[in-house]
Write an enzyme that holds these catalytic residues in place. Structure first.
Site, PDB file in Angstrom:
ATOM      1  N   HIS A 159      -7.472 -14.782  12.485  1.00 41.55           N
ATOM      2  CA  HIS A 159      -6.640 -14.169  13.704  1.00 41.55           C
ATOM      3  C   HIS A 159      -5.439 -13.686  13.070  1.00 41.55           C
ATOM      4  CE1 HIS A 159      -9.344 -16.054  16.498  1.00 41.55           C
ATOM      5  NE2 HIS A 159      -9.332 -17.149  15.553  1.00 41.55           N
ATOM      6  N   SER A 280       8.195   8.942  -0.881  1.00 39.01           N
ATOM      7  CA  SER A 280       8.447   9.776   0.288  1.00 39.01           C
ATOM      8  C   SER A 280       9.264  10.951  -0.007  1.00 39.01           C
ATOM      9  CB  SER A 280       8.939   8.809   1.467  1.00 39.01           C
ATOM     10  OG  SER A 280       9.816   9.513   2.366  1.00 39.01           O
ATOM     11  N   LYS A 286      10.932   4.360  -0.560  1.00 41.80           N
ATOM     12  CA  LYS A 286       9.566   4.234  -0.342  1.00 41.80           C
ATOM     13  C   LYS A 286       8.544   4.201  -1.482  1.00 41.80           C
ATOM     14  CE  LYS A 286       7.657   3.713   3.156  1.00 41.80           C
ATOM     15  NZ  LYS A 286       7.185   4.623   4.180  1.00 41.80           N
ATOM     16  N   GLU A 293      -4.842   3.319   1.419  1.00 41.94           N
ATOM     17  CA  GLU A 293      -4.894   4.192   2.886  1.00 41.94           C
ATOM     18  C   GLU A 293      -6.026   5.146   2.961  1.00 41.94           C
ATOM     19  OE1 GLU A 293      -0.847   4.909   4.311  1.00 41.94           O
ATOM     20  OE2 GLU A 293      -0.379   4.233   2.391  1.00 41.94           O
TER      21      GLU A 293
END
Ligand code: ARG
Length: 458
Positions: A159, A280, A286, A293
């Site tokens: 979980h 970024s 970043k 992804e």
């Protein structure tokens, strides 16, 4: 009326409309089947000669013509024509231009229906063989990393809550195990891909005295498709492959999700080498895990291809229908996407920097050894349910104090059970917890090292 370039045959009284021609043509994408189309044609022509259906001189001409076509395609000199619809007609027309009547005899006892089914199977068989090699190299990358981390402790989650301590190697080996099944599945699907449709002709077989086994042997097929209607029409072998691919991508998508989470500064378990990340355009701090992804994103695309192929098939009556021409783009894109994904993952894994301190800190945060304390009490004679309750109370107490179970003094711990003695601190450590799960499939360093060794042997 004589056949001209724009009509199919004397049967037609007007050429195909321009729009229809573009709509029905597949040559823009099926031209990648050319090497397999040529391979299949050679095997077919050799069989026709052997069975005395065409002459040895015809075979000589066909071989010479196809060899030239092969080199024209390889060098980019081949002129693909939309008017000739697909890869098969393009090659046949060029062959006839090069060698005359022998070219026109090649299609004896054959149809594009059994021809295309053969081409796709040859293509897919070769793609599967390449993919199996790529899976192996990804597995090796996992093993190399796992080998260094059998003692690196991280929290195991259920979980997404801290559950029990595990080793990082154990976690990686879970993916190795998934890949091993993926590879088994592909090998199994390959057996059903590797059967010969050629000889089925348009749908009912052919009246020429052909030798299908000879063609199968020449092309390395393990067997024949034994019903001509089924052979030209079903694409279940492509669907099955795509289902295997969808599962591989699903596994890699799960792994990607974890890498993304682990690389978040909030977690900080790993860092991925800069060459696999991007920045970024607005936030200078970043560093984004774009590769995982995109793998996660591209998984949706492969699942889509699986659904496309299933849907393509479901409404088709026997035997061949032009619908089947739509099998190619999803299939090719599945192979391409999976190939690139496996390759990039095999490259990226050695560039993962592991941060054992952050992993350890996290493992110490969520009372990960609570089960070990319960097991300790059970081994001293307490029924498991009672032990569970005693430890639940101890955890609540530790939570209120803001400390770990191992930081509670002995007399305080004994308030939850008088069975607790000085030796309890052995089981409350992360190392003790790991070492105690010492059986096949458990996270004990000794067991994980053995699992890695077994995987290296196979
Ligand atoms: N381009 C077609 C395909 O991919 C080849 C078979 C065409 N056969 C036919 N009878 N129209 O399926």
């Amino acid at each position: 009326m004589a056949q001209d370039n724009n009509t199919w045959s004397g049967r037609f009284s007007e050429p195909v409309a321009e729009l229809v021609k573009r709509y029905t043509a597949s040559v823009d994408f099926d031209r990648r089947l050319a090497p397999y189309d040529i391979q299949g044609s050679l095997a077919h022509a050799e069989m026709l000669t052997e069975c005395k259906i065409i002459s040895p001189d015809d075979l000589k001409d066909i071989r010479r013509g196809l060899a030239q076509i092969e080199s024209e395609i390889a060098s980019g000199d081949f002129e693909w024509s939309l008017d000739l619809e697909d890869v098969h007609l393009n090659i046949e027309k060029r062959l006839t231009a090069l060698v005359g009547d022998a070219g026109k005899r090649l299609h004896t006892g054959r149809s594009r229906n059994d021809q295309v089914a053969t081409d796709v199977r040859l293509y897919l068989r070769s793609a599967i063989d390449d993919l199996l090699v790529l899976i192996k190299s990804l597995q090796n990358a996992l093993l190399d990393l796992a080998e260094k981390h059998t003692h690196t402790i991280m929290p195991g989650f259920t979980h997404l809550q801290v559950a029990q301590p595990i080793s990082f190697a154990h976690h990686l080996m879970a993916y190795h195990e998934m890949m091993a099944r993926d590879s088994e599945r592909l090998k199994d699907a390959r057996r059903r891909v590797n059967r010969l449709p050629l000889g089925s002709a348009a749908l009912a077989g052919t009246s020429y005295p052909i030798d299908r086994r000879m063609v199968a042997n020449t092309l390395g097929f393990e067997g024949l498709c034994e019903n001509s209607l089924d052979a030209v029409s079903d694409r279940d072998f492509a669907i099955e492959f795509t289902a295997c691919a969808a599962l591989i991508m699903t596994h890699l998508s799960r792994f990607s999700e974890e890498l993304i989470l682990w690389m978040s500064p909030m977690v900080g378990f790993i860092d991925i080498a800069d060459r696999f990340c991007t920045g970024s355009s607005i936030m200078p701090q970043k560093k984004n895990p774009d590769v995982p992804e995109l793998v996660r994103g591209k998984t949706g695309r492969i699942h889509g291809h699986l659904v496309s192929l299933l849907t393509l098939m479901k409404g088709q009556p026997l035997a061949y229908n032009k619908d089947n021409q739509e099998d190619k783009e999803p299939l090719f894109d599945t192979v391409d996407t999976l190939t690139q994904t496996l390759r990039i993952y095999a490259d990226m894994i050695p560039g993962i920097k592991v941060k054992p301190d952050a992993m350890r800190r996290a493992a110490l945060q969520g009372y990960a050894t609570a089960t070990d304390l319960a097991d300790y009490l059970v081994k001293k004679g307490l029924p498991f349910r009672d032990a569970h309750e005693a430890v639940a109370l101890a955890v609540r107490h530790a939570e209120q104090k803001g400390c770990d179970l191992s930081e509670i003094g002995l007399s305080e711990l004994r308030e939850f059970s008088s069975l607790i003695a000085e030796d309890v601190y052995g089981v409350l450590t992360l190392e003790g917890s790991l070492a105690s799960r010492n059986h096949i499939g458990g996270t004990a360093p000794e067991q994980v090292a053995a699992a890695i060794a077994r995987a290296r042997r196979t």
